[in-house]
Write an enzyme that holds these catalytic residues in place. Structure first.
Site, PDB file in Angstrom:
ATOM      1  N   ASP A   1     -15.076  41.078  44.071  1.00 31.43           N
ATOM      2  CA  ASP A   1     -15.336  39.750  43.506  1.00 31.43           C
ATOM      3  C   ASP A   1     -15.961  38.903  44.609  1.00 31.43           C
ATOM      4  O   ASP A   1     -15.916  39.274  45.787  1.00 31.43           O
ATOM      5  CB  ASP A   1     -14.002  39.118  43.034  1.00 31.43           C
ATOM      6  CG  ASP A   1     -14.185  37.699  42.498  1.00 31.43           C
ATOM      7  OD1 ASP A   1     -15.188  37.440  41.805  1.00 31.43           O
ATOM      8  OD2 ASP A   1     -13.335  36.837  42.791  1.00 31.43           O
ATOM      9  N   SER A   2     -16.478  37.760  44.224  1.00 28.50           N
ATOM     10  CA  SER A   2     -16.989  36.821  45.225  1.00 28.50           C
ATOM     11  C   SER A   2     -15.860  36.320  46.129  1.00 28.50           C
ATOM     12  O   SER A   2     -16.107  35.864  47.232  1.00 28.50           O
ATOM     13  CB  SER A   2     -17.623  35.631  44.517  1.00 28.50           C
ATOM     14  OG  SER A   2     -16.667  35.034  43.658  1.00 28.50           O
TER      15      SER A   2
ATOM     16  N   TYR B   1     -20.226  32.685  44.144  1.00 29.01           N
ATOM     17  CA  TYR B   1     -21.435  33.335  43.634  1.00 29.01           C
ATOM     18  C   TYR B   1     -21.995  32.536  42.453  1.00 29.01           C
ATOM     19  O   TYR B   1     -23.140  32.704  42.076  1.00 29.01           O
ATOM     20  CB  TYR B   1     -21.128  34.749  43.125  1.00 29.01           C
ATOM     21  CG  TYR B   1     -20.986  35.840  44.177  1.00 29.01           C
ATOM     22  CD1 TYR B   1     -20.924  35.549  45.539  1.00 29.01           C
ATOM     23  CD2 TYR B   1     -20.916  37.180  43.795  1.00 29.01           C
ATOM     24  CE1 TYR B   1     -20.779  36.571  46.481  1.00 29.01           C
ATOM     25  CE2 TYR B   1     -20.788  38.199  44.730  1.00 29.01           C
ATOM     26  CZ  TYR B   1     -20.712  37.890  46.077  1.00 29.01           C
ATOM     27  OH  TYR B   1     -20.578  38.902  46.992  1.00 29.01           O
ATOM     28  N   GLY B   2     -21.160  31.693  41.884  1.00 27.41           N
ATOM     29  CA  GLY B   2     -21.508  30.989  40.644  1.00 27.41           C
ATOM     30  C   GLY B   2     -22.700  30.060  40.755  1.00 27.41           C
ATOM     31  O   GLY B   2     -23.299  29.697  39.756  1.00 27.41           O
TER      32      GLY B   2
ATOM     33  N   CYS C   1     -16.004  40.251  38.759  1.00 32.44           N
ATOM     34  CA  CYS C   1     -16.621  38.933  38.898  1.00 32.44           C
ATOM     35  C   CYS C   1     -17.688  38.853  37.811  1.00 32.44           C
ATOM     36  O   CYS C   1     -18.553  39.730  37.728  1.00 32.44           O
ATOM     37  CB  CYS C   1     -17.258  38.834  40.283  1.00 32.44           C
ATOM     38  SG  CYS C   1     -18.269  37.374  40.548  1.00 32.44           S
ATOM     39  N   ASN C   2     -17.619  37.828  36.987  1.00 31.85           N
ATOM     40  CA  ASN C   2     -18.615  37.704  35.922  1.00 31.85           C
ATOM     41  C   ASN C   2     -19.994  37.384  36.484  1.00 31.85           C
ATOM     42  O   ASN C   2     -21.000  37.838  35.938  1.00 31.85           O
ATOM     43  CB  ASN C   2     -18.195  36.597  34.952  1.00 31.85           C
ATOM     44  CG  ASN C   2     -17.085  37.032  34.032  1.00 31.85           C
ATOM     45  OD1 ASN C   2     -17.339  37.465  32.922  1.00 31.85           O
ATOM     46  ND2 ASN C   2     -15.844  36.955  34.491  1.00 31.85           N
TER      47      ASN C   2
ATOM     48  N   CYS D   1     -15.052  34.025  33.439  1.00 35.46           N
ATOM     49  CA  CYS D   1     -14.930  33.887  34.893  1.00 35.46           C
ATOM     50  C   CYS D   1     -13.529  34.354  35.254  1.00 35.46           C
ATOM     51  O   CYS D   1     -12.555  33.978  34.583  1.00 35.46           O
ATOM     52  CB  CYS D   1     -15.119  32.429  35.314  1.00 35.46           C
ATOM     53  SG  CYS D   1     -14.780  32.154  37.069  1.00 35.46           S
ATOM     54  N   THR D   2     -13.436  35.166  36.293  1.00 38.02           N
ATOM     55  CA  THR D   2     -12.140  35.776  36.594  1.00 38.02           C
ATOM     56  C   THR D   2     -11.137  34.788  37.216  1.00 38.02           C
ATOM     57  O   THR D   2      -9.974  35.123  37.401  1.00 38.02           O
ATOM     58  CB  THR D   2     -12.326  37.014  37.500  1.00 38.02           C
ATOM     59  OG1 THR D   2     -13.102  36.661  38.651  1.00 38.02           O
ATOM     60  CG2 THR D   2     -13.030  38.120  36.744  1.00 38.02           C
ATOM     61  N   HIS D   3     -11.593  33.576  37.500  1.00 39.21           N
ATOM     62  CA  HIS D   3     -10.640  32.545  37.946  1.00 39.21           C
ATOM     63  C   HIS D   3      -9.877  31.929  36.759  1.00 39.21           C
ATOM     64  O   HIS D   3      -8.771  31.428  36.915  1.00 39.21           O
ATOM     65  CB  HIS D   3     -11.389  31.380  38.607  1.00 39.21           C
ATOM     66  CG  HIS D   3     -11.664  31.553  40.051  1.00 39.21           C
ATOM     67  ND1 HIS D   3     -12.550  32.472  40.548  1.00 39.21           N
ATOM     68  CD2 HIS D   3     -11.172  30.887  41.135  1.00 39.21           C
ATOM     69  CE1 HIS D   3     -12.601  32.364  41.875  1.00 39.21           C
ATOM     70  NE2 HIS D   3     -11.766  31.408  42.249  1.00 39.21           N
TER      71      HIS D   3
HETATM   72  N1  DGL Z   1     -14.868  34.900  40.093  1.00 36.90           N
HETATM   73  C1  DGL Z   1     -16.223  34.459  39.872  1.00 36.90           C
HETATM   74  C2  DGL Z   1     -16.714  34.870  38.476  1.00 36.90           C
HETATM   75  O1  DGL Z   1     -16.008  35.532  37.728  1.00 36.90           O
HETATM   76  C3  DGL Z   1     -16.356  32.965  39.991  1.00 36.90           C
HETATM   77  C4  DGL Z   1     -16.253  32.397  41.363  1.00 36.90           C
HETATM   78  C5  DGL Z   1     -17.574  32.177  42.029  1.00 36.90           C
HETATM   79  O2  DGL Z   1     -18.364  31.325  41.608  1.00 36.90           O
HETATM   80  O3  DGL Z   1     -17.838  32.893  42.983  1.00 36.90           O
HETATM   81  O4  DGL Z   1     -17.822  34.543  38.119  1.00 36.90           O
END
Ligand code: DGL
Length: 268
Positions: free
Chosen positions: A11-12, A43-44, A74-75, A186-188
């Protein structure tokens, strides 16, 4: 590839631990190697090219670690760099993203109006819309970027006035009104799933990817006869590319148990 090889997850940052946690619960015999690219988070708001470069580099690392499968937890990376990871792995490891299992799941339901929320880089790809509509015509998919959610969650604003105000502000927008189901792209976001459900008076099905992805991963490994049926051959490893004193607390929030993060600065 053999059954004893680890499952690589990246993931990021630390949000992908929500997926790692579901995999841990679903596949307790598997050894996990997690990599959170905290040096480059988020990464978003990165361009596809940059996300692809980072993802290719992380793929090299997980291949070096002899992972039998790479889960892109990570999406933002799943939507922008899935093909990069598949090409880079070049058949040396299986690859699973977090989007396809969720798309397959919603295509199996009767929902006609589906909302998707995620980072800007995920929403810009329109990947959820295109994939859902390719599998099921007549479904209306509306999506919206909710960029404040990641910093809000990481700063611990969960089920309080601040998160309530931000959630209400985003989710009452016209872009995603009249939905039967909302995909947390988003995985958060699983961290605020209950609060989002409450916003909709529990009348909208909130879909998070953790369990769905873990179920798909189990099927994928079973298809290739790669499910580990004995005790794992080592302990789980959790790597990050940059470390601050806040990360362990954040990791605990996502994984729900204390884990030891190790710094691996392979970007030098
Ligand atoms: N976990 C990232 C996702 O699922 C979001 C966090 C980020 O922006 O890096 O997109």
């Amino acid at each position: 590839m053999d059954k004893q090889q680890a499952i690589g997850i990246f993931d990021s940052g630390l949000g992908g631990l929500t997926v790692a946690k579901a995999i841990r619960q679903f596949l307790p015999n598997e050894r996990l190697i997690y990599f959170g690219d905290t040096a480059h988070l988020p990464y978003g708001d990165k361009s596809p090219h940059t996300i692809q470069q980072y993802s290719a580099h992380i793929t090299d690392f997980l291949i070096e670690q002899h992972c039998k499968v790479i889960v892109i937890a990570c999406n933002s990376a799943s939507s922008n760099a899935y093909h990069t990871v598949v090409d880079r792995a070049d058949g040396r490891s299986l690859v699973l993203n977090v989007i396809d299992p969720v798309v397959d799941y919603v295509a199996s339901t009767d929902y006609k109006e589906i909302g998707v929320i995620g980072t800007k880089s995920t929403i810009d790809t329109k990947m959820y819309e295109e994939k859902i509509q390719a599998l099921k015509s007549g479904v209306l998919v509306s999506s919206m970027a909710t960029p404040l959610f990641v910093p809000m969650i990481e700063e611990g604003f969960i089920f309080d006035d601040i998160s309530n105000a931000i959630i209400r502000n985003y989710l009452s927008r016209r872009e995603i009104s009249d939905i039967q189901s909302l995909i947390l792209g988003c995985t958060h976001y699983p961290i605020i799933k209950n609060q989002i459900s409450k916003f909709y008076n529990f009348e909208v099905d909130i879909i998070d990817s953790g369990k769905i992805v873990a179920g798909s991963l189990r099927k994928l490994l079973a298809n290739y006869n790669l499910l580990n049926d004995t005790v794992p051959s080592g302990s789980d490893m959790f790597y990050v590319s940059d470390m601050t004193r806040y990360f362990e607390t954040i990791a605990r929030m996502f994984f729900e148990e204390a884990i030891q993060l190790q710094v691996l600065d392979f970007w030098k």
